[in-house]
Design an enzyme around this catalytic site. Structure first.
Site, PDB file in Angstrom:
ATOM      1  N   THR A   1      39.191  40.536  45.692  1.00  0.00           N
ATOM      2  CA  THR A   1      38.979  41.904  46.174  1.00  0.00           C
ATOM      3  C   THR A   1      37.902  42.011  47.261  1.00  0.00           C
ATOM      4  OG1 THR A   1      37.414  42.270  44.374  1.00  0.00           O
ATOM      5  CG2 THR A   1      39.697  42.966  43.996  1.00  0.00           C
TER       6      THR A   1
ATOM      7  N   THR B   1      39.497  36.804  41.773  1.00  0.00           N
ATOM      8  CA  THR B   1      39.219  37.017  40.346  1.00  0.00           C
ATOM      9  C   THR B   1      40.506  37.103  39.524  1.00  0.00           C
ATOM     10  OG1 THR B   1      37.152  38.119  40.851  1.00  0.00           O
ATOM     11  CG2 THR B   1      38.108  38.652  38.734  1.00  0.00           C
TER      12      THR B   1
HETATM   13  N1  ASP Z   1      34.619  37.388  44.378  1.00  0.00           N
HETATM   14  C1  ASP Z   1      35.981  37.653  44.044  1.00  0.00           C
HETATM   15  C2  ASP Z   1      36.874  37.398  45.234  1.00  0.00           C
HETATM   16  O1  ASP Z   1      36.913  38.253  46.128  1.00  0.00           O
HETATM   17  C3  ASP Z   1      36.125  39.044  43.606  1.00  0.00           C
HETATM   18  C4  ASP Z   1      37.528  39.433  43.258  1.00  0.00           C
HETATM   19  O2  ASP Z   1      38.475  38.708  43.394  1.00  0.00           O
HETATM   20  O3  ASP Z   1      37.634  40.556  42.844  1.00  0.00           O
HETATM   21  O4  ASP Z   1      37.538  36.409  45.261  1.00  0.00           O
END
Ligand code: ASP
Length: 330
Positions: free
Chosen positions: A88, A12
């Site tokens: 994340t 993200t």
């Molecule tokens: N879905 C995303 C990922 O893990 C969430 C994020 O980056 O916070 O790439």
């Protein structure tokens, strides 16, 4: 000024929200590349982008690529710290993988964001700057891989994503953060006591992760053997117990010499061989199930994947999953 290696891997923190539909997707150019100015008084930054993936696409193969890249870059150039930006969702798994396999003494910091680059209240740039500040800090050396988000510094072994969308999602249940990022300082108040290192060159085993539930039956465990997995981690009930209907499946796995690691499906606490009833932890241990000392399921899976590159011996695996305990308790 400190030399910091930055590795962008996606997530993200590298994405943008479509203002019409609200959908969040990877953007062509990494949004953090525009902010080199923000670092001009902080550190000399060298940036690489080994891949650009949402973190659900990250596999142990990418984790190994990152480990090899960090080692190769640090051999070639004298860096004072490394910052990795990552989605994340699986960040804690990559952090723990690197924690167990990197034998490097400079700070290694991993960060991400819960809100993409153009969303109101986006936390990407802020977390990135915080991570670079921590990587520049001498105190951050030799504390293992550090996860920095939302003004907190967490040890890779204990941290977990606790909330699907909140910016304070990363927590270390039971242990708390090992340090804080403030406007003026980086403040550490703990150092992880016990650290382990595994020197690995490849990762080829398959380990599944199952969660136990009331009435769980043996057939899901049979599938582990049918599908030729090399090991399984089970998030067992409470202190480490399983429904009795599972027992034939566990016996089959042990007969096939497939290691079974048990953790607790509870958010806090340690699974142990306490209960002596059908499916109770004491009986599971007697069957050859290995209890992991307080890791969550996804971390125990990473550890078993790594351990299996070293040994398939049941006693050795069992030792690998025991942290040293205080021998002289009165
Ligand atoms: N879905 C995303 C990922 O893990 C969430 C994020 O980056 O916070 O790439």
């Amino acid at each position: 000024m400190k030399n910091i290696l930055v590795l962008h891997t996606g997530g993200t923190i590298s994405m943008q929200e479509d203002t019409q539909s609200g959908a969040v997707a990877p953007s062509l150019d990494h949004p953090l590349m525009d902010f080199t100015e923000a670092f001009k008084n902080l550190a000399h930054i060298t940036t690489k982008q080994p891949f650009h993936l949402p973190s659900p696409h990250i596999r142990p193969a990418e984790m190994l690529t990152l480990k090899n890249l960090i080692e190769a870059e640090c051999k070639q150039q004298s860096f004072n710290g490394v910052v990795i930006t990552h989605g994340t969702d699986t960040l804690e798994e990559t952090a723990y993988f690197l924690d167990l396999t990197l034998n490097i003494h400079i700070p290694i910091v991993i960060t991400g964001a819960m809100r993409s680059s153009n969303e109101i209240g986006s936390d990407g740039l802020y977390n990135f700057i915080s991570a670079v500040r921590v990587a520049c800090c001498n105190e951050a050396k030799d504390k293992g891989v550090l996860v920095v988000l939302n003004d907190e510094i967490h040890a890779a072994k204990n941290v977990t994503k606790t909330h699907a969308s909140n910016v304070s999602t990363f927590q270390s249940p039971q242990f708390g953060p090992i340090g804080l990022v403030t406007k003026r300082e980086i403040l550490f108040h703990y150092k992880p006591l016990y650290r382990e290192k595994y020197d690995i060159e490849q990762i080829s085993k398959r380990v599944a992760l199952l969660k136990a539930y009331a009435g769980m039956e043996a057939d899901v465990l049979d599938a582990i053997d049918d599908k030729k997995y090399d090991g399984v981690v089970i998030e067992a009930l409470g202190q480490g117990n399983l429904p009795p209907c599972c027992l034939p499946g566990l016996k089959r796995l042990r007969k096939a010499n497939i290691p079974i690691i048990v953790v607790s499906r509870c958010f806090k606490g340690v699974a142990q061989d306490v209960y002596d009833y059908q499916g109770g932890g004491k009986q599971l241990k007697e069957m050859g199930v290995i209890f992991s000392n307080g890791l969550n399921g996804q971390k125990a899976r990473i550890k078993l994947l790594i351990a299996l590159t070293k040994t398939t011996n049941q006693n050795k695996l069992s030792q690998i999953f025991q942290d040293p305990v205080c021998e002289n308790e009165d």
